[in-house]
Design a protein around this motif. Structure first.
Motif, PDB file in Angstrom:
ATOM      1  N   PHE A   1     -44.523  10.292   7.173  1.00 21.69           N
ATOM      2  CA  PHE A   1     -44.948   9.076   7.845  1.00 21.69           C
ATOM      3  C   PHE A   1     -45.295   9.306   9.312  1.00 21.69           C
ATOM      4  N   VAL A   2     -45.759  10.488   9.652  1.00 16.71           N
ATOM      5  CA  VAL A   2     -46.153  10.795  11.030  1.00 16.71           C
ATOM      6  C   VAL A   2     -47.671  10.785  11.087  1.00 16.71           C
ATOM      7  N   ALA A   3     -48.217  10.045  12.040  1.00 16.14           N
ATOM      8  CA  ALA A   3     -49.664   9.957  12.182  1.00 16.14           C
ATOM      9  C   ALA A   3     -50.110  10.788  13.373  1.00 16.14           C
ATOM     10  N   GLY A   4     -51.253  11.472  13.232  1.00 10.19           N
ATOM     11  CA  GLY A   4     -51.781  12.288  14.308  1.00 10.19           C
ATOM     12  C   GLY A   4     -52.687  11.521  15.253  1.00 10.19           C
ATOM     13  N   ALA A   5     -53.157  10.369  14.816  1.00 13.53           N
ATOM     14  CA  ALA A   5     -54.065   9.550  15.623  1.00 13.53           C
ATOM     15  C   ALA A   5     -53.894   8.100  15.214  1.00 13.53           C
ATOM     16  N   PRO A   6     -54.411   7.180  16.031  1.00  9.76           N
ATOM     17  CA  PRO A   6     -54.307   5.762  15.659  1.00  9.76           C
ATOM     18  C   PRO A   6     -55.044   5.482  14.349  1.00  9.76           C
ATOM     19  N   ASN A   7     -54.565   4.528  13.616  1.00  9.87           N
ATOM     20  CA  ASN A   7     -55.173   4.048  12.374  1.00  9.87           C
ATOM     21  C   ASN A   7     -55.241   5.110  11.279  1.00  9.87           C
ATOM     22  N   ARG A   8     -54.387   6.122  11.315  1.00 10.39           N
ATOM     23  CA  ARG A   8     -54.373   7.160  10.290  1.00 10.39           C
ATOM     24  C   ARG A   8     -53.320   6.911   9.219  1.00 10.39           C
ATOM     25  N   CYS A   9     -52.188   6.358   9.604  1.00  9.56           N
ATOM     26  CA  CYS A   9     -51.094   6.144   8.653  1.00  9.56           C
ATOM     27  C   CYS A   9     -50.517   4.740   8.855  1.00  9.56           C
ATOM     28  N   TRP A  10     -50.937   3.844   8.011  1.00 12.05           N
ATOM     29  CA  TRP A  10     -50.408   2.480   8.031  1.00 12.05           C
ATOM     30  C   TRP A  10     -49.499   2.320   6.819  1.00 12.05           C
ATOM     31  N   VAL A  11     -48.430   1.605   7.000  1.00  9.14           N
ATOM     32  CA  VAL A  11     -47.492   1.354   5.914  1.00  9.14           C
ATOM     33  C   VAL A  11     -47.348  -0.160   5.772  1.00  9.14           C
ATOM     34  N   ALA A  12     -47.337  -0.631   4.549  1.00  6.13           N
ATOM     35  CA  ALA A  12     -47.210  -2.070   4.298  1.00  6.13           C
ATOM     36  C   ALA A  12     -46.081  -2.307   3.305  1.00  6.13           C
ATOM     37  N   ASP A  13     -45.459  -3.449   3.419  1.00  7.95           N
ATOM     38  CA  ASP A  13     -44.402  -3.836   2.491  1.00  7.95           C
ATOM     39  C   ASP A  13     -44.330  -5.348   2.486  1.00  7.95           C
ATOM     40  N   PHE A  14     -43.744  -5.893   1.458  1.00 10.49           N
ATOM     41  CA  PHE A  14     -43.456  -7.319   1.447  1.00 10.49           C
ATOM     42  C   PHE A  14     -42.103  -7.538   0.804  1.00 10.49           C
ATOM     43  N   THR A  15     -41.517  -8.670   1.156  1.00 11.97           N
ATOM     44  CA  THR A  15     -40.207  -9.028   0.632  1.00 11.97           C
ATOM     45  C   THR A  15     -40.138 -10.535   0.502  1.00 11.97           C
ATOM     46  N   HIS A  16     -39.030 -11.024   0.052  1.00 16.99           N
ATOM     47  CA  HIS A  16     -38.846 -12.468  -0.059  1.00 16.99           C
ATOM     48  C   HIS A  16     -37.551 -12.861   0.640  1.00 16.99           C
ATOM     49  N   VAL A  17     -37.538 -14.100   1.119  1.00 17.21           N
ATOM     50  CA  VAL A  17     -36.377 -14.648   1.817  1.00 17.21           C
ATOM     51  C   VAL A  17     -36.107 -16.024   1.231  1.00 17.21           C
ATOM     52  N   LYS A  18     -34.850 -16.290   0.891  1.00 17.80           N
ATOM     53  CA  LYS A  18     -34.503 -17.618   0.392  1.00 17.80           C
ATOM     54  C   LYS A  18     -34.511 -18.613   1.545  1.00 17.80           C
ATOM     55  N   ALA A  19     -35.051 -19.780   1.303  1.00 24.70           N
ATOM     56  CA  ALA A  19     -35.081 -20.855   2.295  1.00 24.70           C
ATOM     57  C   ALA A  19     -34.745 -22.151   1.581  1.00 24.70           C
ATOM     58  N   TRP A  20     -34.489 -23.207   2.357  1.00 28.62           N
ATOM     59  CA  TRP A  20     -34.147 -24.493   1.751  1.00 28.62           C
ATOM     60  C   TRP A  20     -35.265 -24.993   0.841  1.00 28.62           C
ATOM     61  N   ALA A  21     -36.505 -24.756   1.228  1.00 27.75           N
ATOM     62  CA  ALA A  21     -37.637 -25.267   0.463  1.00 27.75           C
ATOM     63  C   ALA A  21     -37.985 -24.382  -0.726  1.00 27.75           C
ATOM     64  N   GLY A  22     -37.393 -23.230  -0.836  1.00 24.81           N
ATOM     65  CA  GLY A  22     -37.697 -22.314  -1.927  1.00 24.81           C
ATOM     66  C   GLY A  22     -37.643 -20.884  -1.445  1.00 24.81           C
ATOM     67  N   VAL A  23     -38.595 -20.092  -1.913  1.00 22.30           N
ATOM     68  CA  VAL A  23     -38.643 -18.681  -1.551  1.00 22.30           C
ATOM     69  C   VAL A  23     -39.851 -18.467  -0.646  1.00 22.30           C
ATOM     70  N   VAL A  24     -39.641 -17.778   0.463  1.00 18.56           N
ATOM     71  CA  VAL A  24     -40.719 -17.454   1.384  1.00 18.56           C
ATOM     72  C   VAL A  24     -41.027 -15.971   1.233  1.00 18.56           C
ATOM     73  N   HIS A  25     -42.292 -15.632   1.031  1.00 23.40           N
ATOM     74  CA  HIS A  25     -42.703 -14.243   0.916  1.00 23.40           C
ATOM     75  C   HIS A  25     -43.220 -13.776   2.269  1.00 23.40           C
ATOM     76  N   VAL A  26     -42.787 -12.594   2.701  1.00 28.11           N
ATOM     77  CA  VAL A  26     -43.144 -12.059   4.005  1.00 28.11           C
ATOM     78  C   VAL A  26     -43.780 -10.690   3.797  1.00 28.11           C
ATOM     79  N   ALA A  27     -44.930 -10.456   4.450  1.00 26.44           N
ATOM     80  CA  ALA A  27     -45.615  -9.168   4.367  1.00 26.44           C
ATOM     81  C   ALA A  27     -45.634  -8.523   5.747  1.00 26.44           C
ATOM     82  N   PHE A  28     -45.453  -7.199   5.792  1.00 22.30           N
ATOM     83  CA  PHE A  28     -45.445  -6.438   7.035  1.00 22.30           C
ATOM     84  C   PHE A  28     -46.469  -5.315   6.938  1.00 22.30           C
ATOM     85  N   VAL A  29     -47.192  -5.067   8.030  1.00 20.16           N
ATOM     86  CA  VAL A  29     -48.101  -3.931   8.123  1.00 20.16           C
ATOM     87  C   VAL A  29     -47.755  -3.188   9.405  1.00 20.16           C
ATOM     88  N   VAL A  30     -47.553  -1.867   9.295  1.00 21.92           N
ATOM     89  CA  VAL A  30     -47.079  -1.074  10.422  1.00 21.92           C
ATOM     90  C   VAL A  30     -48.000   0.128  10.625  1.00 21.92           C
TER      91      VAL A  30
END
Length: 151
Positions: A80-109
């Protein structure tokens, strides 16, 4: 009371309460009506009848264990080491319980940036994984951030 008579009473209580009562509520209702019966008897008769009470909520299944699906290819060979900008992006998503239901959260790094600036974009969206980001194109097709000049 015999099982035949109890089955009729149990079915009547179950039907008159919109078919949502479980063993505990049916047992309490029968006792309120003056029918003394053991709770384990109500549970046994409900199993024989094949009736169950309503189940609140639902369980969110996030993964399928044991190789039931194909894994995504490892495009960076766990490096996961990048030699230059925009060479290695990592994405993930997860869910979080909330009063209204389930909230899905996506991350891009972007892995080149220092840890305090790595999170490029995150978004949460209401009712499911298929909901899109308001006003945004697909994150995978967007150009990355422009790196700040040194100094």
């Amino acid at each position: 009371m015999r099982d035949g008579e109890l089955k009729e009473l149990l079915q009547h209580v179950y039907d008159t309460n919109y078919r949502v009562y479980g063993a505990r509520k049916i047992w309490r209702e029968l006792n309120r009506q003056g029918r003394t019966v053991a709770r384990c008897t109500v549970e046994r008769l409900m199993r024989e009848f094949g009736i169950t009470g309503a189940v609140r909520g639902r369980r969110v299944i996030t993964t399928l264990p044991g190789g039931q699906t194909d894994r995504a290819p490892d495009l960076v060979d766990r490096d996961f080491v990048a030699g230059a900008p925009n060479r290695c992006w990592v994405a993930d998503f997860t869910h979080v319980k909330a009063w209204a239901g389930v909230v899905h959260v996506a991350f891009v790094v972007d892995n080149l940036l220092p840890p305090d600036r790595r999170l490029i974009r995150s978004h949460r969206e209401g009712n499911g994984l298929r909901a899109g980001c308001p006003g945004d194109d697909d994150l995978a097709t967007r150009p990355g951030p422009t790196p700040r000049p040194a100094g």
